[in-house]
Design a protein around this motif. Structure first.
Motif: not given
Length: 130
Positions: A46-49, A52-55, A58-65, A90-92
């Motif tokens: 849930d934290a990771v998802l 992905m919604m909130t940020h 942000n390339e760095a956040v999305i890459s790590e997520a 979210l991935l798409e």
């Protein structure tokens, strides 16, 4: 693990904390099944998802997520949960927003590959994978 996830929840608007939180979860889960399961049971997915919604921009956040999601695809139940919570969309979305980032494209495709490996065809259809 709980402290990391709680810290991410308490600081949802802080992209740096979210990036580091996903990185920590990914690193902790990378080699130990028991730790992966603990992260999943502690609402780590849930934290990771949420990140992905909130940020999403942000390339760095999305890459790590995306990387964290790949590592957390530990069993069919978790993969189904991620799909049902909108993980595929979210991935798409991440891939569309960050079309120029090879790292995000690779990380998101890794996660999508794992998510689709044994999911029910009905779930894949409703998530627009097939």
């Amino acid at each position: 693990i709980v402290a990391v996830i709680d810290g991410m929840a308490a600081n949802g608007g802080n992209a740096n904390i979210q990036e580091k939180g996903c990185n920590i979860l990914r690193r902790l889960a990378a080699y130990h099944l028991e730790i992966k399961l603990t992260i999943v049971e502690s609402d780590g997915v849930d934290a990771v998802l949420n990140n992905m919604m909130t940020h999403s921009a942000n390339e760095a956040v999305i890459s790590e997520a995306c990387s964290a999601l790949s590592v957390l695809c530990v069993d069919k139940q978790t993969r189904t949960f991620i799909i049902q919570q909108g993980g595929v969309l979210l991935l798409e979305n991440a891939m569309e927003i960050h079309i120029g980032s090879n790292l995000i494209q690779e990380n998101a495709l890794d996660a999508l590959c794992l998510l689709s490996s044994d999911a029910d065809s009905e779930i894949l259809l409703t998530s627009n994978i097939i």
